[in-house]
Design a protein around this motif. Sequence first.
Motif, PDB file in Angstrom:
ATOM      1  N   ASP A 179       0.837  -1.196   0.000  1.00 36.95           N
ATOM      2  CA  ASP A 179       0.000   0.000   0.000  1.00 36.95           C
ATOM      3  C   ASP A 179       0.870   1.243   0.000  1.00 36.95           C
ATOM      4  O   ASP A 179       1.957   1.265   0.545  1.00 36.95           O
ATOM      5  CB  ASP A 179      -0.908   0.029   1.236  1.00 36.95           C
ATOM      6  N   THR A 180       0.344   2.293  -0.608  1.00 39.42           N
ATOM      7  CA  THR A 180       1.053   3.560  -0.646  1.00 39.42           C
ATOM      8  C   THR A 180       0.402   4.515   0.338  1.00 39.42           C
ATOM      9  O   THR A 180      -0.801   4.747   0.264  1.00 39.42           O
ATOM     10  CB  THR A 180       1.009   4.163  -2.066  1.00 39.42           C
ATOM     11  N   PRO A 181       1.160   5.073   1.271  1.00 41.49           N
ATOM     12  CA  PRO A 181       0.582   6.030   2.217  1.00 41.49           C
ATOM     13  C   PRO A 181       0.233   7.328   1.504  1.00 41.49           C
ATOM     14  O   PRO A 181       0.737   7.615   0.420  1.00 41.49           O
ATOM     15  CB  PRO A 181       1.714   6.247   3.228  1.00 41.49           C
ATOM     16  N   ASP A 182      -0.644   8.111   2.114  1.00 40.12           N
ATOM     17  CA  ASP A 182      -1.003   9.409   1.556  1.00 40.12           C
ATOM     18  C   ASP A 182       0.203  10.341   1.634  1.00 40.12           C
ATOM     19  O   ASP A 182       0.790  10.519   2.708  1.00 40.12           O
ATOM     20  CB  ASP A 182      -2.187  10.000   2.330  1.00 40.12           C
ATOM     21  N   LEU A 183       0.575  10.900   0.498  1.00 41.59           N
ATOM     22  CA  LEU A 183       1.751  11.774   0.423  1.00 41.59           C
ATOM     23  C   LEU A 183       1.656  12.916   1.422  1.00 41.59           C
ATOM     24  O   LEU A 183       2.611  13.192   2.150  1.00 41.59           O
ATOM     25  CB  LEU A 183       1.911  12.318  -0.999  1.00 41.59           C
ATOM     26  N   GLN A 184       0.509  13.573   1.488  1.00 39.66           N
ATOM     27  CA  GLN A 184       0.388  14.731   2.378  1.00 39.66           C
ATOM     28  C   GLN A 184       0.532  14.337   3.842  1.00 39.66           C
ATOM     29  O   GLN A 184       1.133  15.063   4.628  1.00 39.66           O
ATOM     30  CB  GLN A 184      -0.930  15.463   2.138  1.00 39.66           C
ATOM     31  N   ASP A 185      -0.008  13.170   4.222  1.00 40.23           N
ATOM     32  CA  ASP A 185       0.145  12.699   5.603  1.00 40.23           C
ATOM     33  C   ASP A 185       1.622  12.496   5.940  1.00 40.23           C
ATOM     34  O   ASP A 185       2.084  12.866   7.023  1.00 40.23           O
ATOM     35  CB  ASP A 185      -0.606  11.385   5.824  1.00 40.23           C
ATOM     36  N   VAL A 186       2.370  11.893   5.019  1.00 39.93           N
ATOM     37  CA  VAL A 186       3.799  11.654   5.242  1.00 39.93           C
ATOM     38  C   VAL A 186       4.543  12.985   5.341  1.00 39.93           C
ATOM     39  O   VAL A 186       5.351  13.191   6.253  1.00 39.93           O
ATOM     40  CB  VAL A 186       4.398  10.777   4.123  1.00 39.93           C
ATOM     41  N   LEU A 187       4.265  13.898   4.414  1.00 38.35           N
ATOM     42  CA  LEU A 187       4.949  15.194   4.431  1.00 38.35           C
ATOM     43  C   LEU A 187       4.624  15.976   5.695  1.00 38.35           C
ATOM     44  O   LEU A 187       5.521  16.591   6.298  1.00 38.35           O
ATOM     45  CB  LEU A 187       4.577  16.007   3.193  1.00 38.35           C
ATOM     46  N   ASN A 188       3.359  15.960   6.115  1.00 34.59           N
ATOM     47  CA  ASN A 188       2.966  16.678   7.333  1.00 34.59           C
ATOM     48  C   ASN A 188       3.708  16.129   8.555  1.00 34.59           C
ATOM     49  O   ASN A 188       4.196  16.887   9.390  1.00 34.59           O
ATOM     50  CB  ASN A 188       1.464  16.573   7.563  1.00 34.59           C
ATOM     51  N   ALA A 189       3.804  14.810   8.644  1.00 33.42           N
ATOM     52  CA  ALA A 189       4.477  14.195   9.790  1.00 33.42           C
ATOM     53  C   ALA A 189       5.974  14.513   9.784  1.00 33.42           C
ATOM     54  O   ALA A 189       6.536  14.881  10.818  1.00 33.42           O
ATOM     55  CB  ALA A 189       4.251  12.690   9.794  1.00 33.42           C
ATOM     56  N   LEU A 190       6.602  14.389   8.627  1.00 31.77           N
ATOM     57  CA  LEU A 190       8.052  14.613   8.566  1.00 31.77           C
ATOM     58  C   LEU A 190       8.420  16.089   8.666  1.00 31.77           C
ATOM     59  O   LEU A 190       9.550  16.417   9.033  1.00 31.77           O
ATOM     60  CB  LEU A 190       8.621  14.006   7.286  1.00 31.77           C
ATOM     61  N   ASP A 191       7.476  16.977   8.373  1.00 31.31           N
ATOM     62  CA  ASP A 191       7.726  18.408   8.476  1.00 31.31           C
ATOM     63  C   ASP A 191       7.618  18.905   9.919  1.00 31.31           C
ATOM     64  O   ASP A 191       8.065  19.993  10.242  1.00 31.31           O
ATOM     65  CB  ASP A 191       6.731  19.176   7.590  1.00 31.31           C
ATOM     66  N   ASP A 192       7.075  18.091  10.783  1.00 33.31           N
ATOM     67  CA  ASP A 192       6.833  18.474  12.173  1.00 33.31           C
ATOM     68  C   ASP A 192       8.043  18.109  13.036  1.00 33.31           C
ATOM     69  O   ASP A 192       8.431  16.944  13.113  1.00 33.31           O
ATOM     70  CB  ASP A 192       5.584  17.741  12.663  1.00 33.31           C
ATOM     71  N   GLU A 193       8.612  19.111  13.691  1.00 27.10           N
ATOM     72  CA  GLU A 193       9.817  18.883  14.501  1.00 27.10           C
ATOM     73  C   GLU A 193       9.574  17.869  15.621  1.00 27.10           C
ATOM     74  O   GLU A 193      10.411  17.004  15.884  1.00 27.10           O
ATOM     75  CB  GLU A 193      10.324  20.189  15.101  1.00 27.10           C
ATOM     76  N   GLY A 194       8.429  17.968  16.282  1.00 20.24           N
ATOM     77  CA  GLY A 194       8.121  17.026  17.359  1.00 20.24           C
ATOM     78  C   GLY A 194       8.021  15.599  16.846  1.00 20.24           C
ATOM     79  O   GLY A 194       8.492  14.660  17.490  1.00 20.24           O
TER      80      GLY A 194
END
Length: 125
Positions: free
Chosen positions: A10-25
């Motif tokens: 399965d391919t994760p949602d791109l925006q979900d991945v980017l949002n998570a990795l963009d978050d310092e916490g």
Amino acid sequence: MMRAPLGTDDTPDLQDVLNALDDEGCRRIIEALDEPMTAKELSEKCDIPLSTTYRKLELLTDAALLEERAVLQPDGHHTTEYDLVFEEVIIQLDGNRNLDAGITRPSASTDERLETLWAEVSKET
């Protein structure tokens, strides 16, 4: 509710991945997870308030980068632990010039494959 990561095909949602990795916490949590940990342990280790830690864990789980597991305690209660379920995140441009996210997952152990199989059989009965 316990959420497992997306399967390896399965391919994760791109925006979900980017949002998570963009978050310092979220990145601090990823860096701290060298073994399964509870939200409280992560909160203390990462110096993030517990309520904020839960929001970060939800972002990471939604992005299929973490999994939640219920762990039965000797006193009969259970706790939730979080663990990484990726080795590599790949952002790529597909043949139609669309951005996509891919996740390389660690190979499942025999015990993990059996657990997954048993969970699927249990759903069917």
